[in-house]
Design a protein around this motif. Structure first.
Motif, mmCIF file in Angstrom:
data_model
loop_
_atom_site.group_PDB
_atom_site.id
_atom_site.type_symbol
_atom_site.label_atom_id
_atom_site.label_comp_id
_atom_site.label_asym_id
_atom_site.label_seq_id
_atom_site.Cartn_x
_atom_site.Cartn_y
_atom_site.Cartn_z
ATOM 1 N N HIS A 69 0.855 -1.164 -0.057
ATOM 2 C CA HIS A 69 -0.005 0.216 -0.097
ATOM 3 C C HIS A 69 0.850 1.375 -0.101
ATOM 4 O O HIS A 69 0.330 2.532 -0.050
ATOM 5 C CB HIS A 69 -0.945 0.065 1.199
ATOM 6 C CG HIS A 69 -2.026 -0.940 1.347
ATOM 7 N ND1 HIS A 69 -2.065 -2.070 1.497
ATOM 8 C CD2 HIS A 69 -3.404 -0.576 0.820
ATOM 9 C CE1 HIS A 69 -3.165 -2.801 1.224
ATOM 10 N NE2 HIS A 69 -4.078 -1.775 0.840
ATOM 11 N N LEU A 71 2.509 3.059 2.419
ATOM 12 C CA LEU A 71 1.982 3.904 3.311
ATOM 13 C C LEU A 71 3.187 5.053 3.620
ATOM 14 O O LEU A 71 3.119 6.096 3.925
ATOM 15 C CB LEU A 71 1.820 3.191 4.557
ATOM 16 C CG LEU A 71 0.391 2.430 4.241
ATOM 17 C CD1 LEU A 71 0.248 1.734 5.755
ATOM 18 C CD2 LEU A 71 -0.950 3.391 3.864
ATOM 19 N N ARG A 74 3.995 7.906 0.921
ATOM 20 C CA ARG A 74 3.004 8.988 0.457
ATOM 21 C C ARG A 74 3.209 10.423 0.629
ATOM 22 O O ARG A 74 2.898 11.283 -0.088
ATOM 23 C CB ARG A 74 1.708 8.638 0.970
ATOM 24 C CG ARG A 74 1.325 7.244 0.841
ATOM 25 C CD ARG A 74 -0.289 6.940 1.158
ATOM 26 N NE ARG A 74 -0.681 5.630 0.756
ATOM 27 C CZ ARG A 74 -1.671 5.191 1.228
ATOM 28 N NH1 ARG A 74 -2.502 5.838 1.789
ATOM 29 N NH2 ARG A 74 -2.103 3.738 0.831
ATOM 30 N N PRO A 78 3.411 12.383 -3.419
ATOM 31 C CA PRO A 78 1.664 12.535 -3.062
ATOM 32 C C PRO A 78 0.882 12.001 -4.269
ATOM 33 O O PRO A 78 -0.495 11.904 -4.136
ATOM 34 C CB PRO A 78 1.627 14.088 -3.000
ATOM 35 C CG PRO A 78 2.843 14.596 -3.321
ATOM 36 C CD PRO A 78 3.923 13.341 -3.381
ATOM 37 N N ARG A 81 -1.743 8.946 -3.815
ATOM 38 C CA ARG A 81 -3.149 9.301 -3.354
ATOM 39 C C ARG A 81 -4.256 9.546 -4.405
ATOM 40 O O ARG A 81 -5.454 9.366 -4.390
ATOM 41 C CB ARG A 81 -3.190 10.153 -1.861
ATOM 42 C CG ARG A 81 -2.574 9.569 -0.859
ATOM 43 C CD ARG A 81 -2.865 10.280 0.545
ATOM 44 N NE ARG A 81 -2.252 11.672 0.277
ATOM 45 C CZ ARG A 81 -1.122 12.231 0.746
ATOM 46 N NH1 ARG A 81 -0.405 10.888 1.371
ATOM 47 N NH2 ARG A 81 -0.711 13.231 0.751
ATOM 48 N N SER A 82 -3.578 10.278 -5.145
ATOM 49 C CA SER A 82 -4.457 11.027 -6.066
ATOM 50 C C SER A 82 -4.633 10.248 -7.431
ATOM 51 O O SER A 82 -5.499 10.309 -8.203
ATOM 52 C CB SER A 82 -3.890 12.588 -6.558
ATOM 53 O OG SER A 82 -2.495 12.333 -7.054
ATOM 54 N N PRO A 84 -5.309 6.153 -7.469
ATOM 55 C CA PRO A 84 -5.525 4.976 -7.099
ATOM 56 C C PRO A 84 -5.875 4.225 -8.259
ATOM 57 O O PRO A 84 -5.380 2.691 -8.065
ATOM 58 C CB PRO A 84 -6.498 5.371 -6.038
ATOM 59 C CG PRO A 84 -7.264 6.336 -6.380
ATOM 60 C CD PRO A 84 -6.290 7.449 -6.902
ATOM 61 N N ILE A 104 -6.078 1.913 -2.804
ATOM 62 C CA ILE A 104 -5.083 2.825 -2.021
ATOM 63 C C ILE A 104 -6.034 3.848 -1.558
ATOM 64 O O ILE A 104 -7.015 4.315 -2.059
ATOM 65 C CB ILE A 104 -4.417 3.613 -3.285
ATOM 66 C CG1 ILE A 104 -3.241 2.433 -3.611
ATOM 67 C CG2 ILE A 104 -3.687 4.915 -2.602
ATOM 68 C CD1 ILE A 104 -2.516 2.076 -2.807
ATOM 69 N N ASP A 105 -5.904 3.989 -0.304
ATOM 70 C CA ASP A 105 -7.242 4.838 0.566
ATOM 71 C C ASP A 105 -6.167 6.238 0.681
ATOM 72 O O ASP A 105 -5.194 6.553 0.334
ATOM 73 C CB ASP A 105 -7.484 4.386 1.709
ATOM 74 C CG ASP A 105 -6.459 4.128 2.684
ATOM 75 O OD1 ASP A 105 -5.314 4.968 2.753
ATOM 76 O OD2 ASP A 105 -6.549 3.171 3.488
ATOM 77 N N PRO A 106 -7.066 7.441 1.258
ATOM 78 C CA PRO A 106 -6.508 8.611 1.330
ATOM 79 C C PRO A 106 -5.366 8.938 2.194
ATOM 80 O O PRO A 106 -4.486 9.702 2.054
ATOM 81 C CB PRO A 106 -7.633 9.467 1.821
ATOM 82 C CG PRO A 106 -8.823 8.856 1.503
ATOM 83 C CD PRO A 106 -8.466 7.274 1.601
ATOM 84 N N GLY A 107 -4.953 7.905 3.247
ATOM 85 C CA GLY A 107 -3.749 8.249 3.799
ATOM 86 C C GLY A 107 -3.587 7.130 4.709
ATOM 87 O O GLY A 107 -4.367 6.186 5.029
ATOM 88 N N ARG A 143 -7.164 -0.830 8.730
ATOM 89 C CA ARG A 143 -6.012 0.332 8.708
ATOM 90 C C ARG A 143 -5.024 0.048 9.527
ATOM 91 O O ARG A 143 -4.183 0.985 9.642
ATOM 92 C CB ARG A 143 -6.768 1.809 9.234
ATOM 93 C CG ARG A 143 -7.924 2.096 8.247
ATOM 94 C CD ARG A 143 -8.601 3.421 8.781
ATOM 95 N NE ARG A 143 -9.458 4.071 8.175
ATOM 96 C CZ ARG A 143 -9.345 4.745 7.268
ATOM 97 N NH1 ARG A 143 -8.201 5.179 7.024
ATOM 98 N NH2 ARG A 143 -10.411 5.240 6.432
#
Length: 333
Positions: A69, A71, A74, A78, A81-82, A84, A104-107, A143
């Motif tokens: 993912h 993590l 990110r 960046p 995240r934009s 996915p 891929i989630d927002p953060g 998460r």
């Protein structure tokens, strides 16, 4: 590769990137085949594959097929995240290979705050008994970093609450049992200068354990202990060393491989009266650890592996009592 080309065109470019940490998991024939493919330029082998493939994907608008993912990347990237839609995973069944969004989630998850944890007054410190220590556990909280970076089990001993439930040490979620452990030895991590314990980890037969700093697939992140053991873990690489507990004609053995760490790994052999001066491990070369031998990572973290399998009927005598968490807490995004 054939399935991807069948979907996107026979002339699509596919680049394969392999992390060095995966090499010890291959048998001799597969390692030889991989070396041949790397020599022909068909595969790129990197100490940290994530950095290389993300930089290529960002610069050239490529898609990424991975189980990660990303993590830890990110902030630096960046665009993850934009976009996915450019990250994919796959599964295979009797009908072939299928590609699915990686999700891929927002953060990243929010770390536990002090108000999330109750009951740490020292009055009740239940011991993880044999039925917990001799069971594999999986964190199912979507998460949680352990759920994201480990396939099927957590890399540490679970905590227990006052109801004797096994809890994830990272997110405090209730763990799901995955069946009994195979033969297991205990890995002791300590500050090499002071001898103070950093963490104790299970090393199960047939499962590789990577020690490093940062979130690692199938590894333990020493970076989470940097606030307390700053100097000790400061010079640990993202993927520093791999430990492997294996069995063969000579019986059970523990093997260590330096994964190209920036500050090196030393082995201190036990000669019967004390530890000999350390000598560096060669990169990507397996070294067998004899009883009471120890490793020193980056000059600061001492690694010792128990000489005997854990007693399946009793908890390891040096597993610390763990603080209980009085209620289940789900990290908020």
């Amino acid at each position: 590769m054939s399935a991807w080309r069948a979907r996107h065109g026979a002339d699509v470019r596919v680049e394969l990137v392999v992390a060095k940490a995966l090499l010890p998991a291959l048998d001799a024939a597969d390692r030889s085949e991989l070396s041949r493919r790397a020599a022909r330029g068909e595969v790129t082998v990197r100490a940290v594959a994530d950095t290389f493939l993300l930089e290529r994907a960002e610069a050239e608008g490529l898609h990424v097929l991975s189980g990660d993912h990303f993590l830890d990347f990110r902030v630096r990237h960046p665009w993850i995240r934009s976009h996915p839609e450019r990250f994919h995973h796959w599964h295979q069944d009797e009908h072939g290979v299928h590609f699915v969004p990686r999700g891929i989630d927002p953060g990243p998850p929010r770390p536990l705050a002090p108000e999330d944890v109750e009951g740490l007054d020292g009055s009740a410190r239940p011991h993880p008994g044999p039925e917990i220590l001799n069971t594999r556990w999986r964190c199912a909280e979507p998460r949680c970093p352990y759920a994201r970076t480990w396939t099927g089990l957590i890399p540490v001993w679970p905590r227990v609450d006052v109801d004797a439930r096994a809890l994830c040490p990272e997110c405090a979620g209730v763990l799901a049992a995955q069946g009994p452990r195979r033969a297991t030895r205990q890995v002791e991590l300590a500050d090499h200068a002071t001898g103070e314990s950093i963490e104790r980890l299970p090393l199960e037969l047939g499962i590789n354990l990577v020690l490093g700093r940062g979130r690692i697939a199938n590894g333990y992140n020493l970076g989470t202990r940097q606030r307390r053991f700053g100097e000790a873990v400061r010079y640990i690489s993202r993927q520093h060393v791999l430990l492997r507990f294996a069995t063969g004609r000579a019986g059970e053995r523990v093997l260590a491989v330096d994964l190209g760490s920036a500050n090196g790994t030393e082995i201190e052999r036990w000669n019967g009266a004390g530890h000999e001066p350390g000598r560096p491990l060669a990169v990507d070369v397996e070294e067998m650890l004899a009883p009471r031998d120890r490793l020193v990572l980056g000059g600061g973290v001492r690694v010792e592996v128990g000489a005997h399998d854990l007693d399946p009927k009793a908890p390891p005598r040096d597993v610390e009592h763990t603080e209980h968490v009085a209620r289940r807490t789900v990290p908020r995004g």
